[in-house]
Motif scaffolding. Structure first.
Motif, PDB file in Angstrom:
ATOM      1  N   ALA A   1       0.836  -1.208   0.000  1.00  0.00           N
ATOM      2  CA  ALA A   1       0.000   0.000   0.000  1.00  0.00           C
ATOM      3  C   ALA A   1       0.869   1.256   0.000  1.00  0.00           C
ATOM      4  O   ALA A   1       0.602   2.211  -0.734  1.00  0.00           O
ATOM      5  CB  ALA A   1      -0.931  -0.006   1.205  1.00  0.00           C
ATOM      6  N   ALA A   2       1.924   1.251   0.814  1.00  0.00           N
ATOM      7  CA  ALA A   2       2.828   2.410   0.869  1.00  0.00           C
ATOM      8  C   ALA A   2       3.507   2.626  -0.472  1.00  0.00           C
ATOM      9  O   ALA A   2       3.617   3.760  -0.964  1.00  0.00           O
ATOM     10  CB  ALA A   2       3.866   2.203   1.969  1.00  0.00           C
TER      11      ALA A   2
ATOM     12  N   ASN B   1       3.326 -13.591  -4.460  1.00  0.00           N
ATOM     13  CA  ASN B   1       3.367 -12.215  -3.987  1.00  0.00           C
ATOM     14  C   ASN B   1       4.366 -11.350  -4.740  1.00  0.00           C
ATOM     15  O   ASN B   1       4.080 -10.213  -5.082  1.00  0.00           O
ATOM     16  CB  ASN B   1       3.684 -12.166  -2.489  1.00  0.00           C
ATOM     17  CG  ASN B   1       2.433 -12.250  -1.635  1.00  0.00           C
ATOM     18  OD1 ASN B   1       1.519 -11.442  -1.781  1.00  0.00           O
ATOM     19  ND2 ASN B   1       2.369 -13.232  -0.761  1.00  0.00           N
ATOM     20  N   ARG B   2       5.546 -11.885  -4.999  1.00  0.00           N
ATOM     21  CA  ARG B   2       6.590 -11.058  -5.613  1.00  0.00           C
ATOM     22  C   ARG B   2       6.294 -10.829  -7.096  1.00  0.00           C
ATOM     23  O   ARG B   2       6.128 -11.782  -7.855  1.00  0.00           O
ATOM     24  CB  ARG B   2       7.952 -11.732  -5.471  1.00  0.00           C
ATOM     25  CG  ARG B   2       8.361 -11.978  -4.039  1.00  0.00           C
ATOM     26  CD  ARG B   2       9.764 -12.517  -3.967  1.00  0.00           C
ATOM     27  NE  ARG B   2       9.988 -13.208  -2.705  1.00  0.00           N
ATOM     28  CZ  ARG B   2      11.145 -13.751  -2.341  1.00  0.00           C
ATOM     29  NH1 ARG B   2      12.168 -13.710  -3.174  1.00  0.00           N
ATOM     30  NH2 ARG B   2      11.279 -14.353  -1.176  1.00  0.00           N
TER      31      ARG B   2
ATOM     32  N   ARG C   1      -1.388  -9.083  -3.106  1.00  0.00           N
ATOM     33  CA  ARG C   1      -1.106  -7.661  -2.935  1.00  0.00           C
ATOM     34  C   ARG C   1      -1.921  -6.826  -3.915  1.00  0.00           C
ATOM     35  O   ARG C   1      -2.547  -5.833  -3.542  1.00  0.00           O
ATOM     36  CB  ARG C   1       0.382  -7.397  -3.179  1.00  0.00           C
ATOM     37  CG  ARG C   1       1.309  -7.958  -2.122  1.00  0.00           C
ATOM     38  CD  ARG C   1       2.726  -7.507  -2.389  1.00  0.00           C
ATOM     39  NE  ARG C   1       3.665  -8.048  -1.421  1.00  0.00           N
ATOM     40  CZ  ARG C   1       4.924  -7.648  -1.318  1.00  0.00           C
ATOM     41  NH1 ARG C   1       5.374  -6.720  -2.130  1.00  0.00           N
ATOM     42  NH2 ARG C   1       5.723  -8.183  -0.421  1.00  0.00           N
ATOM     43  N   GLN C   2      -1.891  -7.208  -5.183  1.00  0.00           N
ATOM     44  CA  GLN C   2      -2.590  -6.429  -6.199  1.00  0.00           C
ATOM     45  C   GLN C   2      -4.094  -6.452  -5.979  1.00  0.00           C
ATOM     46  O   GLN C   2      -4.778  -5.436  -6.156  1.00  0.00           O
ATOM     47  CB  GLN C   2      -2.264  -6.983  -7.586  1.00  0.00           C
ATOM     48  CG  GLN C   2      -2.892  -6.197  -8.716  1.00  0.00           C
ATOM     49  CD  GLN C   2      -2.366  -6.612 -10.072  1.00  0.00           C
ATOM     50  OE1 GLN C   2      -1.173  -6.646 -10.307  1.00  0.00           O
ATOM     51  NE2 GLN C   2      -3.279  -6.938 -10.973  1.00  0.00           N
TER      52      GLN C   2
ATOM     53  N   HIS D   1      -9.598  -1.286  -9.390  1.00  0.00           N
ATOM     54  CA  HIS D   1      -8.877  -2.538  -9.601  1.00  0.00           C
ATOM     55  C   HIS D   1      -7.475  -2.198 -10.091  1.00  0.00           C
ATOM     56  O   HIS D   1      -7.309  -1.479 -11.087  1.00  0.00           O
ATOM     57  CB  HIS D   1      -9.587  -3.427 -10.625  1.00  0.00           C
ATOM     58  CG  HIS D   1     -10.877  -3.996 -10.131  1.00  0.00           C
ATOM     59  ND1 HIS D   1     -10.943  -4.892  -9.080  1.00  0.00           N
ATOM     60  CD2 HIS D   1     -12.158  -3.792 -10.534  1.00  0.00           C
ATOM     61  CE1 HIS D   1     -12.206  -5.219  -8.866  1.00  0.00           C
ATOM     62  NE2 HIS D   1     -12.959  -4.565  -9.735  1.00  0.00           N
ATOM     63  N   SER D   2      -6.479  -2.706  -9.390  1.00  0.00           N
ATOM     64  CA  SER D   2      -5.090  -2.513  -9.789  1.00  0.00           C
ATOM     65  C   SER D   2      -4.734  -3.579 -10.825  1.00  0.00           C
ATOM     66  O   SER D   2      -5.016  -4.759 -10.640  1.00  0.00           O
ATOM     67  CB  SER D   2      -4.179  -2.623  -8.560  1.00  0.00           C
ATOM     68  OG  SER D   2      -2.835  -2.456  -8.908  1.00  0.00           O
ATOM     69  N   LEU D   3      -4.106  -3.152 -11.918  1.00  0.00           N
ATOM     70  CA  LEU D   3      -3.827  -4.052 -13.035  1.00  0.00           C
ATOM     71  C   LEU D   3      -2.350  -4.022 -13.400  1.00  0.00           C
ATOM     72  O   LEU D   3      -1.650  -3.046 -13.119  1.00  0.00           O
ATOM     73  CB  LEU D   3      -4.656  -3.647 -14.261  1.00  0.00           C
ATOM     74  CG  LEU D   3      -6.166  -3.538 -14.049  1.00  0.00           C
ATOM     75  CD1 LEU D   3      -6.802  -2.815 -15.226  1.00  0.00           C
ATOM     76  CD2 LEU D   3      -6.780  -4.914 -13.883  1.00  0.00           C
ATOM     77  N   ARG D   4      -1.895  -5.103 -14.008  1.00  0.00           N
ATOM     78  CA  ARG D   4      -0.531  -5.201 -14.520  1.00  0.00           C
ATOM     79  C   ARG D   4       0.503  -4.798 -13.478  1.00  0.00           C
ATOM     80  O   ARG D   4       1.289  -3.872 -13.657  1.00  0.00           O
ATOM     81  CB  ARG D   4      -0.365  -4.376 -15.796  1.00  0.00           C
ATOM     82  CG  ARG D   4      -1.235  -4.894 -16.949  1.00  0.00           C
ATOM     83  CD  ARG D   4      -0.886  -4.220 -18.246  1.00  0.00           C
ATOM     84  NE  ARG D   4       0.513  -4.415 -18.608  1.00  0.00           N
ATOM     85  CZ  ARG D   4       1.018  -5.516 -19.160  1.00  0.00           C
ATOM     86  NH1 ARG D   4       0.225  -6.548 -19.419  1.00  0.00           N
ATOM     87  NH2 ARG D   4       2.294  -5.589 -19.453  1.00  0.00           N
TER      88      ARG D   4
END
Length: 481
Positions: free
Chosen positions: A35-36, A353-354, A373-374, A393-396
């Motif tokens: 998030a940061a 995650n990575r 995370r995304q 929505h976070s993408l790519r």
């Protein structure tokens, strides 16, 4: 900013230039650091992160332009030092539910922090609505986020739409943004995308974005779709299958699923799928497997290692529609998914995650890399965006975003209401890809006029432009001057 309570949540009516959003993130673990990282890229945000582990804070400070505070996130003096009194939003995402809930309550009680978001993993807390009742009768948590629940819902959507790499809901599920990789069997591959209307004239779908060799391509009518293009299209649920055939070969509905890992996500997924699918769950800990077997009804629970070749062969992995590895170890997820694919599983998914691992995995034998995370960051962003943003929505890997925002005001106070789409000053790399009006989908043309309370769905190929987009959905009394 002047803050007004809307029917769903808080939105910012107007923000004077130079007045930044102050965000306090409690917890520097995977969710907090993500998030940061995501929010600090936006110049309008001032970020402070609190954690008890000095190393995590040092790592963040080395990479990001943020402020860090060492201490217990639920202690009043730590919250005061971190700036809770001036914070617009608190995001409590430590690894302890109790700390997150208490920190939010203290922030409200002592510092009157406007918006309080808590990560809550335990179902017992999430199901107890009275615990978070308003009017001072419950814990002061405005938004509860469960990453495990969000990941489970994400996987369910992918299983509902075979062939999709992502399937994201907007407008309360009335419309979806679907990502798919084009292959040589797609009916539209090798043709101009304007031919989509000729192939399926009654469909309401629209191609929102195309990525080719990692680069974004602005989709125009004469753009020719190529094999291996990553295509995002917006469509109501009834049209998704027809449009998918235009992108790639038709895949059969998912019937059999093998889940590797009996953690919170694995159990949630098994319970969600077992009524409609044949589900097997592999758990290596016998005691844990016994507990799981008491919580599921139709799922077959197997004790063993998901990376055991003999076990997978014995369970006829070559006849399985989807193998989904969701253990707590991403290396184990990658290895077991690759093994399952080699042994004949039709499609494999792995929880990773990575970002670097995810990119490598998807370029190899793993069909879908699932990023908690995304998935989680999108849910957080919907509550920290300026303007009345109801869905993000976070993408790519965080480079792009899809946003659903509600238009308010009139032509005198809003930069969008009462204006044709062609007259709205959108930043480069941003497109309005859909409009939902009075619960119905409106086909968006260049001369379509935005009305008050329209739900506008936008695609940003460059999320750095998000501040410019937010400004469009803030009421600005100076427009009429």
């Amino acid at each position: 900013p002047y803050i007004k309570k809307h029917a769903r949540h808080t939105y910012f009516e107007y923000k004077t230039s130079g007045n930044n959003m102050k965000l306090l993130i409690l917890g520097a673990g995977q969710v907090g650091s993500s998030a940061a990282d995501h929010l600090s890229r936006e110049e309008s945000n001032e970020i402070t992160v609190v954690d008890t582990k000095p190393k995590l804070l040092r790592d963040l400070q080395d990479r990001l332009d943020i402020r860090t505070i060492l201490g217990n996130a639920a202690h009043p003096d730590v919250l005061e030092k971190a700036g809770a009194e001036e914070a617009d939003v608190i995001i409590a995402v430590t690894d302890k539910d109790e700390t997150n809930m208490l920190a939010c309550h203290i922030a409200y009680t002592l510092f009157n922090t406007p918006t309080k978001i808590a990560r809550i993993r335990a179902d017992q807390y999430m199901r107890t609505k009275k615990l978070f009742s308003q009017n001072g009768l419950g814990l002061a948590v405005d938004v509860r986020i469960s990453p495990e629940k969000l990941v489970c819902q994400h996987i369910e959507q992918l299983l509902h739409f075979p062939g999709a790499m992502q399937a994201l809901e907007f407008a309360d599920g009335k419309i979806r943004l679907v990502g798919a990789r084009a292959d040589k069997d797609g009916l539209l591959v090798g043709q101009k995308i304007s031919a989509l209307k000729d192939h399926i004239p009654n469909a309401e779908g629209r191609i929102a974005a195309i990525y080719r060799d990692g680069d974004a391509i602005q989709p125009e009518g004469n753009t020719i779709l190529q094999e291996n293009d990553e295509v995002f299209f917006l469509a109501p649920r009834k049209d998704i299958r027809a449009i998918m055939i235009e992108m790639r070969h038709l895949e059969h509905p998912v019937r059999s699923v093998v889940i590797a890992g009996g953690g919170n996500i694995g159990i949630r997924l098994a319970i969600a799928l077992e009524q409609t699918n044949q589900v097997k769950l592999i758990e290596r800990d016998p005691e844990r497997a016994k507990i799981i077997s008491e919580q599921v009804s139709k799922t077959i629970v197997l004790v063993g290692d998901a990376a055991d070749e003999e076990l997978l062969i014995e369970e006829n992995i070559d006849n399985v529609d989807v193998f989904c590895s969701v253990t707590n170890a991403e290396e184990a997820n990658i290895l077991s998914a690759m093994l399952a694919k080699r042994l004949g599983a039709h499609k494999v998914m792995a929880l990773i995650n990575r970002p670097s691992y995810a990119d490598l995995a998807e370029s190899g034998s793993i069909d879908v890399a699932i990023s908690p995370r995304q998935i989680t960051i999108g849910s957080l962003l919907a509550h920290v965006r300026q303007g009345d943003v109801v869905k993000v929505h976070s993408l790519r890997r965080g480079a792009a975003e899809a946003i659903e925002a509600i238009a308010h005001g009139d032509s005198k106070t809003s930069p969008v209401v009462g204006r044709k789409l062609e007259d709205i000053m959108l930043p480069d790399g941003c497109n309005i890809i859909g409009i939902v009006r009075n619960h119905k989908i409106v086909v968006a043309h260049h001369d379509t006029i935005i009305e008050t309370d329209d739900h506008i769905i936008l695609f940003l190929t460059d999320k750095r432009k998000v501040v410019e987009v937010e400004t469009l959905f803030q009421l600005n009394p100076t427009i009429s001057e």
